[in-house]
Enzyme design. Structure first.
Site, mmCIF file in Angstrom:
data_model
loop_
_atom_site.group_PDB
_atom_site.id
_atom_site.type_symbol
_atom_site.label_atom_id
_atom_site.label_comp_id
_atom_site.label_asym_id
_atom_site.label_seq_id
_atom_site.Cartn_x
_atom_site.Cartn_y
_atom_site.Cartn_z
ATOM 1 N N ASN A 8 0.827 -1.212 0.000
ATOM 2 C CA ASN A 8 0.000 0.000 0.000
ATOM 3 C C ASN A 8 0.871 1.276 0.000
ATOM 4 O O ASN A 8 1.407 1.657 1.037
ATOM 5 C CB ASN A 8 -0.885 -0.062 1.258
ATOM 6 C CG ASN A 8 -1.864 1.081 1.344
ATOM 7 O OD1 ASN A 8 -1.656 2.139 0.756
ATOM 8 N ND2 ASN A 8 -2.929 0.867 2.081
ATOM 9 N N GLU A 33 -0.614 -13.082 6.088
ATOM 10 C CA GLU A 33 -1.259 -12.538 7.291
ATOM 11 C C GLU A 33 -1.952 -13.675 8.020
ATOM 12 O O GLU A 33 -2.975 -14.181 7.576
ATOM 13 C CB GLU A 33 -2.247 -11.415 6.917
ATOM 14 C CG GLU A 33 -1.516 -10.170 6.466
ATOM 15 C CD GLU A 33 -2.362 -8.893 6.550
ATOM 16 O OE1 GLU A 33 -3.429 -8.920 7.194
ATOM 17 O OE2 GLU A 33 -1.923 -7.894 5.968
ATOM 18 N N ASP A 62 0.806 -3.213 10.172
ATOM 19 C CA ASP A 62 -0.505 -3.858 10.109
ATOM 20 C C ASP A 62 -1.511 -2.964 10.812
ATOM 21 O O ASP A 62 -1.313 -2.551 11.959
ATOM 22 C CB ASP A 62 -0.472 -5.247 10.750
ATOM 23 C CG ASP A 62 -1.687 -6.055 10.315
ATOM 24 O OD1 ASP A 62 -2.058 -5.972 9.126
ATOM 25 O OD2 ASP A 62 -2.290 -6.745 11.146
ATOM 26 N N PHE A 173 -6.588 7.046 1.895
ATOM 27 C CA PHE A 173 -6.813 5.753 1.241
ATOM 28 C C PHE A 173 -7.699 4.908 2.138
ATOM 29 O O PHE A 173 -8.034 5.307 3.267
ATOM 30 C CB PHE A 173 -5.475 5.053 0.955
ATOM 31 C CG PHE A 173 -4.693 4.697 2.203
ATOM 32 C CD1 PHE A 173 -4.874 3.480 2.841
ATOM 33 C CD2 PHE A 173 -3.781 5.593 2.744
ATOM 34 C CE1 PHE A 173 -4.165 3.160 3.995
ATOM 35 C CE2 PHE A 173 -3.057 5.287 3.888
ATOM 36 C CZ PHE A 173 -3.259 4.063 4.516
ATOM 37 N N GLY A 174 -8.080 3.754 1.631
ATOM 38 C CA GLY A 174 -8.827 2.784 2.440
ATOM 39 C C GLY A 174 -10.102 3.373 3.038
ATOM 40 O O GLY A 174 -10.933 3.962 2.336
ATOM 41 N N ASP A 176 -10.468 5.886 4.959
ATOM 42 C CA ASP A 176 -10.369 7.294 5.367
ATOM 43 C C ASP A 176 -11.655 8.110 5.134
ATOM 44 O O ASP A 176 -12.018 8.917 5.990
ATOM 45 C CB ASP A 176 -9.175 7.974 4.675
ATOM 46 C CG ASP A 176 -7.854 7.613 5.327
ATOM 47 O OD1 ASP A 176 -7.876 7.074 6.454
ATOM 48 O OD2 ASP A 176 -6.798 7.868 4.719
ATOM 49 N N LYS A 194 -3.374 14.393 8.986
ATOM 50 C CA LYS A 194 -3.738 13.015 9.366
ATOM 51 C C LYS A 194 -2.636 12.424 10.250
ATOM 52 O O LYS A 194 -2.915 11.841 11.303
ATOM 53 C CB LYS A 194 -3.961 12.147 8.116
ATOM 54 C CG LYS A 194 -4.311 10.698 8.465
ATOM 55 C CD LYS A 194 -4.504 9.791 7.251
ATOM 56 C CE LYS A 194 -4.569 8.326 7.686
ATOM 57 N NZ LYS A 194 -4.578 7.374 6.570
ATOM 58 N N HIS A 199 -3.453 6.879 14.021
ATOM 59 C CA HIS A 199 -2.886 5.642 14.561
ATOM 60 C C HIS A 199 -1.477 5.412 14.014
ATOM 61 O O HIS A 199 -0.547 5.118 14.745
ATOM 62 C CB HIS A 199 -3.816 4.481 14.182
ATOM 63 C CG HIS A 199 -4.160 4.427 12.709
ATOM 64 N ND1 HIS A 199 -4.545 5.545 11.999
ATOM 65 C CD2 HIS A 199 -4.126 3.416 11.806
ATOM 66 C CE1 HIS A 199 -4.752 5.204 10.730
ATOM 67 N NE2 HIS A 199 -4.506 3.924 10.595
ATOM 68 N N ARG A 200 -1.331 5.575 12.683
ATOM 69 C CA ARG A 200 -0.012 5.340 12.076
ATOM 70 C C ARG A 200 0.986 6.412 12.527
ATOM 71 O O ARG A 200 2.154 6.112 12.805
ATOM 72 C CB ARG A 200 -0.138 5.316 10.543
ATOM 73 C CG ARG A 200 1.188 5.054 9.809
ATOM 74 C CD ARG A 200 0.979 4.638 8.370
ATOM 75 N NE ARG A 200 0.218 3.402 8.325
ATOM 76 C CZ ARG A 200 -1.093 3.346 8.045
ATOM 77 N NH1 ARG A 200 -1.753 4.435 7.733
ATOM 78 N NH2 ARG A 200 -1.724 2.192 8.073
HETATM 79 P P1 ITT Z 1 -0.285 -4.251 3.442
HETATM 80 O O1 ITT Z 1 -0.854 -5.339 4.324
HETATM 81 O O2 ITT Z 1 0.418 -4.757 2.223
HETATM 82 O O3 ITT Z 1 0.549 -3.257 4.208
HETATM 83 P P2 ITT Z 1 -3.022 -3.286 3.346
HETATM 84 O O4 ITT Z 1 -3.587 -2.033 2.757
HETATM 85 O O5 ITT Z 1 -3.756 -4.570 3.101
HETATM 86 O O6 ITT Z 1 -1.504 -3.366 2.850
HETATM 87 P P3 ITT Z 1 -3.508 -3.596 6.205
HETATM 88 O O7 ITT Z 1 -3.749 -5.052 6.138
HETATM 89 O O8 ITT Z 1 -2.698 -3.059 7.333
HETATM 90 O O9 ITT Z 1 -2.794 -3.061 4.874
HETATM 91 O O10 ITT Z 1 -4.812 -2.751 6.167
HETATM 92 C C1 ITT Z 1 -6.048 -3.268 6.545
HETATM 93 C C2 ITT Z 1 -7.129 -2.443 5.906
HETATM 94 O O11 ITT Z 1 -7.232 -1.201 6.590
HETATM 95 C C3 ITT Z 1 -6.926 -2.122 4.428
HETATM 96 O O12 ITT Z 1 -8.199 -2.237 3.816
HETATM 97 C C4 ITT Z 1 -6.442 -0.698 4.416
HETATM 98 O O13 ITT Z 1 -6.858 0.005 3.272
HETATM 99 C C5 ITT Z 1 -7.093 -0.139 5.671
HETATM 100 N N1 ITT Z 1 -6.264 0.876 6.299
HETATM 101 C C6 ITT Z 1 -5.058 0.697 6.910
HETATM 102 N N2 ITT Z 1 -4.579 1.864 7.351
HETATM 103 C C7 ITT Z 1 -5.516 2.797 7.016
HETATM 104 C C8 ITT Z 1 -5.591 4.182 7.163
HETATM 105 O O14 ITT Z 1 -4.614 4.872 7.733
HETATM 106 N N3 ITT Z 1 -6.669 4.811 6.694
HETATM 107 C C9 ITT Z 1 -7.659 4.132 6.105
HETATM 108 N N4 ITT Z 1 -7.666 2.832 5.896
HETATM 109 C C10 ITT Z 1 -6.591 2.161 6.353
#
Ligand code: ITT
Length: 214
Positions: A8, A33, A62, A173-174, A176, A194, A199-200
């Site tokens: 990501n 995972e 993670d 992303f994700g 958010d 952000k 958290h990050r």
């Molecule tokens: P990697 O495992 O390869 O790092 P990933 O995106 O699958 O990539 P995670 O398993 O840690 O990473 O993420 C779990 C989910 O949470 C995934 O759908 C992400 O898009 C989301 N996510 C993680 N951090 C986020 C953030 O800061 N904001 C929004 N969504 C997040």
């Protein structure tokens, strides 16, 4: 050079703000995972696997979204749920709940093949917790009970509370767009804003401080 292990790019964009220029590069490696109800053991195992793959210092990230009214779901399954249901559906499900509070959690797992000095720092306790939670194989670190040396992993955790709202904003992303903290969704914030609350950002801040002395 530190390898930030993730598929990501959004995570690396956030992480780069905490580490000296040119000191980190993304390693696009999809570690296995393991199924677990906590992020720590997943990050610890991933860091060991990534270190063995890269043969260089690695940081695994993670993260997950934990919805209070769903007893913490999707949590460690956040990635699968985003890919299958999608974030709009997660919002729709949460919209029917009385309790829409949620939290993002992030665990960073660092491994460079060396041990870590004992320290009162709570990060060490997290590492031992993860090893204990993951069982004897994780304590040994080498993936088996064959007498090989342990491969220690140091964990750094971050947490941010918020609530699930209808999607707003086009940054990040994700999840958010549906995660609101202090009146703004994470997708409405720029990366620095952000990072300041996320958290990050919290986990990276702890890691960067510790890593500077490593
Ligand atoms: P990697 O495992 O390869 O790092 P990933 O995106 O699958 O990539 P995670 O398993 O840690 O990473 O993420 C779990 C989910 O949470 C995934 O759908 C992400 O898009 C989301 N996510 C993680 N951090 C986020 C953030 O800061 N904001 C929004 N969504 C997040």
């Amino acid at each position: 050079m530190l390898r930030y292990v993730t598929t990501n790019p959004g995570k690396v964009r956030e992480a780069e703000r905490y580490l000296p220029d040119g000191s980190v590069e993304r390693l696009d490696f999809d570690y296995a995972e393991v199924q677990a109800d906590e992020l720590g053991p997943i990050a610890a195992r991933g860091a060991r696997e990534a270190y063995r793959h890269a043969d260089a210092p690695v940081l695994v990230d993670d993260a997950g979204l934990f919805v209070e009214g769903l007893d913490g779901f999707p949590g460690p399954y956040s990635s699968y749920v985003e890919d299958t249901l999608g974030i709009e559906r997660v919002h729709e499900i949460a919209a029917d709940l009385d309790d829409r509070r949620a939290a993002f959690r992030c665990v960073l797992g660092y491994c460079d093949g060396e041990g870590f000095a004992a320290s009162p720092d709570p990060v060490d306790r997290g590492d031992r917790d993860a090893a204990a939670a993951a069982g004897p194989d994780e304590e040994r670190g080498a993936g088996g009970s064959d007498g090989t040396d342990p491969l220690p992993v140091k964990l750094f955790e971050g947490y941010v509370p918020g609530r699930i709202v209808a999607p707003r904003g086009d940054g990040g992303f994700g999840y958010d767009p549906i995660f609101e903290h202090d009146g703004e969704t994470f997708a409405e914030m720029d990366t620095d804003r952000k990072n300041a609350v996320s958290h990050r950002g919290r986990a990276l801040e702890k890691f960067a401080e510790w890593y500077a002395d490593r």
